[in-house]
Design an enzyme around this catalytic site. Structure first.
Site, PDB file in Angstrom:
ATOM      1  N   ASP A   1      -0.576  -4.937   5.756  1.00 39.22           N
ATOM      2  CA  ASP A   1      -1.832  -5.704   5.130  1.00 39.22           C
ATOM      3  C   ASP A   1      -1.628  -5.856   3.704  1.00 39.22           C
ATOM      4  OD1 ASP A   1      -2.190  -2.813   5.054  1.00 39.22           O
ATOM      5  OD2 ASP A   1      -4.017  -3.239   4.008  1.00 39.22           O
ATOM      6  N   GLU A   2      -2.158  -7.026   3.262  1.00 34.96           N
ATOM      7  CA  GLU A   2      -1.938  -7.191   1.690  1.00 34.96           C
ATOM      8  C   GLU A   2      -0.924  -7.291   1.114  1.00 34.96           C
ATOM      9  OE1 GLU A   2      -6.840  -5.964   1.109  1.00 34.96           O
ATOM     10  OE2 GLU A   2      -5.611  -4.516   1.199  1.00 34.96           O
ATOM     11  N   VAL A   3       0.224  -7.747   1.374  1.00 36.89           N
ATOM     12  CA  VAL A   3       1.372  -7.737   0.842  1.00 36.89           C
ATOM     13  C   VAL A   3       1.279  -9.053  -0.078  1.00 36.89           C
ATOM     14  CG1 VAL A   3       3.800  -7.690   0.689  1.00 36.89           C
ATOM     15  CG2 VAL A   3       2.291  -6.481   2.611  1.00 36.89           C
TER      16      VAL A   3
ATOM     17  N   GLY B   1      -2.790  -4.532  -3.266  1.00 38.06           N
ATOM     18  CA  GLY B   1      -1.647  -5.444  -3.180  1.00 38.06           C
ATOM     19  C   GLY B   1      -0.521  -5.624  -4.134  1.00 38.06           C
TER      20      GLY B   1
ATOM     21  N   HIS C   1       0.765  -1.222  -0.009  1.00 39.97           N
ATOM     22  CA  HIS C   1       0.035  -0.146  -0.007  1.00 39.97           C
ATOM     23  C   HIS C   1       0.946   1.294  -0.061  1.00 39.97           C
ATOM     24  CE1 HIS C   1      -4.124  -1.791   0.433  1.00 39.97           C
ATOM     25  NE2 HIS C   1      -3.411  -2.711   1.295  1.00 39.97           N
TER      26      HIS C   1
END
Ligand code: TNX
Length: 450
Positions: free
Chosen positions: A259-261, A223, A196
């Site tokens: 988050d969301e890597v 992502g 992000h």
């Protein structure tokens, strides 16, 4: 409200029909400290209103409750052409959880200081005490960082949909922090990393593994971005950012996202997060991150707080139970309950729906104690309602998404589960509509409530 917020212990209307013209208000010190720092007593009789508290927050919350006991007209500024009255009550009140939060994503769309202050005013009415600001993401960087002018010269100039974006100057940040404090709100800064991060990657070439700046991004996919975890420049950057923000933020926590890597291996992610955690600790803050960190083997630093956002089922909580056994505490933000950026139902013009519809009842009717099985109550620091802003562009959009769901989150944070139920809550909530009209809140007139 007679609800959101009222009555951890007891609230009885001694004589509901007996309305008293507003008597003098006496503030007393709770010298035996029976209410705790956020608790208070409020006694209204014909002759006197007595507020008893141990500390500033308790006095402040007593006044918010008194506000709610007075007719909606109290919310007009200016003189009323008639006398106000208030019913006799005896209230002894304290919150269930220490952390009663709201998150505002100012990256997706930028919201200037006036909008953020308005949001804090509405939070304070319902005794919410943490404003988590999501200050960076792919679409925009929102805070001036000394020595890193490219972040605001380039990274701040975009937002979802291609509008002009914006950022807070240091003076504006200091002012927001002070405004928050005057309403018993602590601002929790989040710089999301290592993913992000496109706004930073588009601003500073050395944060990219190929040494080239990326293009600005104004879509809503997630992502795809990551800081280059193999470059020392990345850690110098994280150090600058955390240091500058930490020294201007009085709260105990620094939220590093996490988050969301999707573009890093687990080893790369862990190595990055371990260093980020070390930097946060070195600048005197406690580590906070989204629940992705619980799935990894990163070393959770002492005092770590994990924000649970992914919807939970009976089998999803094991990594959270493990993290708690390693000393972490949880803040609960289940997306299928209290993401107030989800649509209420199919008729909602604003909002996303990846976690389903969250109607007013979904947001209220659940118990933090049973969300993640196997986690003891003592490991739950509180609840927080995120408002992501892919679809919200104005303060009126924020109000429409937050009301009437946010007061329900406030009541979950304040009131013991045994003392809550949807049927009575809904009636109490409906009574707040006229107050919201006076306050000019653009609320959603949910058919479940109004
Ligand atoms: C998930 S919640 C995200 C955000 C989005 C949001 C939209 C979380 C840690 N990540 O990047 O904005 O969904 O609801």
């Amino acid at each position: 409200m007679e609800g959101s917020g009222q009555s951890g212990e007891s609230a009885e209307n001694l004589n509901g029909t007996n309305q008293n013209p507003l008597p003098p208000i006496v503030f007393r010190a709770d010298t035996n400290a029976v209410f705790g720092t956020e608790g208070y007593g409020l006694d209204v009789s014909a002759g006197q209103i007595t507020i008893t508290a141990q500390a500033g927050p308790g006095y402040f919350y007593a006044v918010q409750t008194l506000r709610q006991l007075l007719p909606p007209a109290i919310e007009y500024s200016g003189t009323l052409p008639y006398a106000l009255s208030v019913a006799s009550v005896r209230i002894r009140d304290h919150p269930r959880f220490e952390w009663r939060g709201a998150m505002l994503d100012v990256s997706g769309h930028f919201f200037g200081p006036a909008d953020v202050k308005r949001y804090m005013d509405l939070m304070a009415l319902y005794k919410l005490n943490r404003l988590h600001l999501h200050l960076s993401d792919d679409q925009g960087w929102r805070l001036e960082i000394p020595g890193r002018p490219a972040l605001t010269d380039i990274g701040a100039r975009t937002q979802v949909g291609g509008g002009e974006g914006g950022y807070y100057t240091l003076a504006e940040w200091d002012d927001l922090v002070a405004y928050a404090a005057s309403r018993n709100i602590t601002i929790v800064p989040e710089i999301d990393m290592p993913g992000h991060t496109n706004a930073a990657l588009a601003s500073i070439a050395e944060l990219n593994c190929d040494g080239r700046r990326t293009e600005p991004y104004t879509g809503i996919d997630v992502g795809f971005s990551s800081l280059c975890v193999d470059r020392e420049e990345t850690y110098a950057f994280v150090d600058d950012v955390v240091r500058e923000i930490a020294q201007r933020s009085p709260g105990a926590y620094f939220h590093v996202g996490g988050d969301e890597v999707t573009t890093l291996s687990a080893t790369e992610y862990n190595a990055f997060m371990d260093r980020a955690a070390e930097i946060v600790a070195r600048h005197g803050k406690l580590f906070m991150a989204w629940d992705g960190v619980a799935e990894t083997r990163m070393t959770l630093p002492p005092g770590a707080v994990i924000q649970v956002w992914r919807p939970q089922t009976a089998d999803t909580g094991q990594h959270l139970v493990d993290a708690v056994s390693r000393g972490a505490r949880l803040i609960l933000s289940p997306a299928d309950r209290i993401y107030v950026d989800m649509k209420y139902d199919a008729s909602s013009r604003l909002g996303l729906r990846w976690a389903g519809f969250n109607d007013t009842r979904d947001a209220y009717d659940w118990d933090p104690a049973t969300l993640v099985s196997g986690v003891p109550d003592s490991a739950i620091l509180g609840v927080e309602a995120p408002l992501w802003t892919e679809t919200a562009e104005t303060i009126r959009d924020l109000e429409w998404l937050a009301f009437p769901r946010l007061p329900g989150v406030a009541e979950i944070g304040w009131t013991a589960h045994e003392r809550r139920d949807w049927t009575t809550y809904r009636t109490r909530l409906a009574a707040h509509g006229p107050r919201w009209d006076v306050l000019g809140i653009n609320y959603y007139p949910s058919p479940l409530v109004f």
